[in-house]
Design an enzyme around this catalytic site. Structure first.
Site, PDB file in Angstrom:
ATOM      1  NE  ARG A 172      -2.215  -4.392  -1.035  1.00  0.00           N
ATOM      2  CZ  ARG A 172      -1.708  -3.878   0.080  1.00  0.00           C
ATOM      3  NH1 ARG A 172      -0.717  -4.481   0.692  1.00  0.00           N
ATOM      4  NH2 ARG A 172      -2.200  -2.765   0.592  1.00  0.00           N
TER       5      ARG A 172
ATOM      6  CG  ASP B  39      -1.866  -0.445   8.148  1.00  0.00           C
ATOM      7  OD1 ASP B  39      -2.369   0.553   7.589  1.00  0.00           O
ATOM      8  OD2 ASP B  39      -2.167  -1.608   7.851  1.00  0.00           O
TER       9      ASP B  39
ATOM     10  CE  LYS C 127       4.413  -0.067   2.559  1.00  0.00           C
ATOM     11  NZ  LYS C 127       3.547  -0.837   1.680  1.00  0.00           N
ATOM     12  CB  THR C 128       2.898   0.009   6.635  1.00  0.00           C
ATOM     13  OG1 THR C 128       1.470  -0.086   6.689  1.00  0.00           O
ATOM     14  CG2 THR C 128       3.465  -0.318   8.000  1.00  0.00           C
TER      15      THR C 128
ATOM     16  N   GLY D  76       0.819  -1.215   0.000  1.00  0.00           N
ATOM     17  CA  GLY D  76       0.000   0.000   0.000  1.00  0.00           C
ATOM     18  C   GLY D  76       0.849   1.259   0.000  1.00  0.00           C
TER      19      GLY D  76
ATOM     20  CG  ASP E  52       3.396 -10.040   5.319  1.00  0.00           C
ATOM     21  OD1 ASP E  52       3.910 -10.583   6.325  1.00  0.00           O
ATOM     22  OD2 ASP E  52       2.176  -9.997   5.122  1.00  0.00           O
TER      23      ASP E  52
END
Ligand code: FBP
Length: 549
Positions: A142, A202, A199-200, A78, A173
């Protein structure tokens, strides 16, 4: 292409770097490391990249020379604000070491490496994207890099382009897979280094060594701005309850950070719901209780923050989803023949009594979403479930019952929102612009030092950028064994919200007052120019975690 005034002004922003990265530097090695758990298994799986030391760059008087090197970069998963600055920092770092070095970008995620789709990233291209949001410079995807065939196909193109180092920018992941790739290339002596970058939006890729994943800061600021705006609206008209779902596939860091920035009336934290073994009814009763208490004071308005992943943290829903997945996977054909009007009944009849009771208690729309929307692996796509509507409708029903019983006498009108995609490609805040550029620059330095199996790390991030500590953390250090698709696999441990951590405790200590009174905070839009306390502050979460305040 035509540009906005802010785009033009922002393009000239020079991201701040840690002091050690500004001039000649030396590499300091710490003691050998261990994985966070399951040491014996992880060591066995990563014989070539296990146990390496933590690395830090320090300023030095010694100037080194570096040979020219070709490197590749991949954006995985993402989007998160700041990805372009990681690539700009990487590019500038490589050029700083040797002006003849080259950087190639693989297109549309890890798939680009396997399918040999790439571009050379030249200075002109990089300059177009400095300090901008998005991943559009090379695109993201992805595709999971996990098989030997993929690794070997990747190696063909790396060899063809004489690429000696690959930087993978991704979440837990993707970085796990980056480490598997690093181990494989080392084991076969491919002569390719692999470096990861955290990175994320979230915020769940963090640990002792990785203080935060990039993009979390900007995304939370964008969401908090609009939550603040909604709260002003809410407090002006005093007639709506706003149910606001916030992105975050699993962990509730975004919901927690936005709550700390905006002080809503209610913030649900999935990790707490799970720890307290709350049912959906418990969550509904909790919200309805607060709505009723505010109504008794004449306040028929409020805000509720809901984390995207909530549904899977409610133990009863988790069980229901598991049985539904199983049932639908085995009865797909028969189910497809059932008339739409009959579908819910049909499913309910075939579930265990316990799960059927939960299923039939759900609003029809949500029951339908649970039974219809499957991803290619046959799983429910939780992000498509309108949890905000589910809760709003169930609270409405509960309040109607309370009204009959004389326990509530108010008005309940709802508005629903989902904030996710709005924040993932925002132009990075100063923090993310600086942090990402430093992560990319550090990755280049790790390449220069010949390292592999490391994640670029920038620490001490609540201090001014000058004092940040740049270095590398062995990815194996963050790993443990977890069951994935029925098999035990080495993975980077996902960081969920810690219920004994200062950010959650800060929310827990204040939330009763926020529920009863109206204590809204209005963070306003991200500021790029102006006083440092307005422009350069990072998240409340990071400040509470690092400094306790
Ligand atoms: P990453 O973990 O890859 O950074 O993605 C995070 C995320 O933004 C989640 O918050 C959200 O659930 C998911 O991506 C949405 O995925 P998609 O972009 O494929 O719809």
């Amino acid at each position: 292409m035509k540009k906005s005034a802010l785009q033009i002004a922002r393009a000239t922003y020079q991201p701040k770097l840690p002091k050690a990265l500004k001039g000649p530097m030396a590499l300091q090695e710490g003691a050998p490391t261990q994985s966070v758990a399951d040491q014996a298994e992880i060591q066995k799986l990563f014989p070539n990249t296990y146990g390496m030391p933590v690395l830090s760059f320090v300023a030095s008087n010694e100037t080194k020379t570096f040979p020219a090197i070709n490197a590749g970069v991949i954006l995985s998963g993402g989007q998160a604000p700041g990805g372009h600055n990681v690539i700009a920092g990487l590019f500038d770092g490589l050029k700083k070491m040797n002006k003849d070095s080259k950087l190639y970008g693989f297109l549309l995620g890890p798939g680009g490496l396997v399918d040999h789709k790439y571009i050379e990233l030249t200075a002109d291209i990089i300059d177009e994207y400095r300090n901008t949001g998005g991943f559009d410079i090379i695109g993201s995807g992805r595709t999971k890099l996990e098989t030997k065939e993929q690794f070997d196909k990747g190696l063909q193109i790396l060899n063809q382009l004489n690429i000696k180092a690959l930087v993978i920018i991704g979440g837990d992941d993707s970085n796990t897979n980056a480490c598997v790739l690093a181990e494989y290339y080392k084991a076969i002596n491919a002569g390719i280094q692999v470096i990861g970058c955290p990175k994320t939006i979230d915020g769940d890729l963090k640990n002792e060594m990785i203080e935060t994943s990039f993009g979390f800061d900007t995304a939370c600021k964008v969401y908090s701005e609009v939550i603040g705006n909604i709260q002003r609206d809410c407090n002006s008209a005093k007639k709506y309850w706003h149910f606001i779902k916030l992105m975050g596939r699993s962990a509730s860091h975004i919901a927690l950070e936005c709550a700390l920035q905006t002080q809503p009336n209610i913030a649900i934290i999935s990790e707490e719901v799970e720890a307290k073994q709350m049912t959906l009814d418990d969550v509904v009763n909790y919200i309805a209780g607060i709505v009723a208490a505010r109504a008794a004071e004449g306040n028929n308005f409020g805000t509720v923050l809901i984390p995207e992943g909530l549904i899977e943290f409610i133990p009863a829903m988790k069980k229901l989803i598991a049985e539904l997945n199983d049932f639908l996977a085995h009865n797909a054909e028969a189910f497809a023949q059932v008339e739409k009007a009959e579908q819910i009944n049909y499913i309910a009849k075939n579930l265990s009594a316990e799960n059927a009771a939960v299923y039939t208690s759900l609003p029809e729309g949500v029951a339908r979403q649970l039974s219809l929307d499957r991803d290619p692996h046959g799983n429910v796509q939780v992000s498509l479930i309108e949890t905000e509507k589910l809760l709003g409708e169930m609270v409405g029903r509960r309040l109607a019952e309370m009204k009959k019983a004389g326990q509530y006498n108010g008005k309940f009108s709802t508005q629903y929102h989902f904030f996710g995609y709005e924040g993932r490609c925002a132009a990075p805040s100063n923090f993310d612009a600086d942090y990402c550029y430093s992560l990319g620059y550090t990755a280049a330095m790790l390449i220069g030092e010949g390292k592999t199996g490391y994640m670029s790390s920038v620490r001490n991030t609540t201090q001014p950028a000058e004092e940040w500590i740049a270095g590398g953390v062995p990815v194996t250090m963050m790993m443990n064994m977890e069951r994935r698709h029925g098999e035990m696999k080495p993975v980077i441990q996902k960081a969920l919200v810690k219920l004994d951590g200062t950010p959650f405790k800060t929310l827990a200590a204040a939330r009763e007052q926020w529920a009863k009174e109206t204590c809204y905070m209005y963070p306003g839009p991200i500021q790029y120019f102006g006083p440092s306390e307005v422009c350069d502050q990072t998240t409340v979460t990071l400040q509470l975690e690092q400094n306790g305040k």
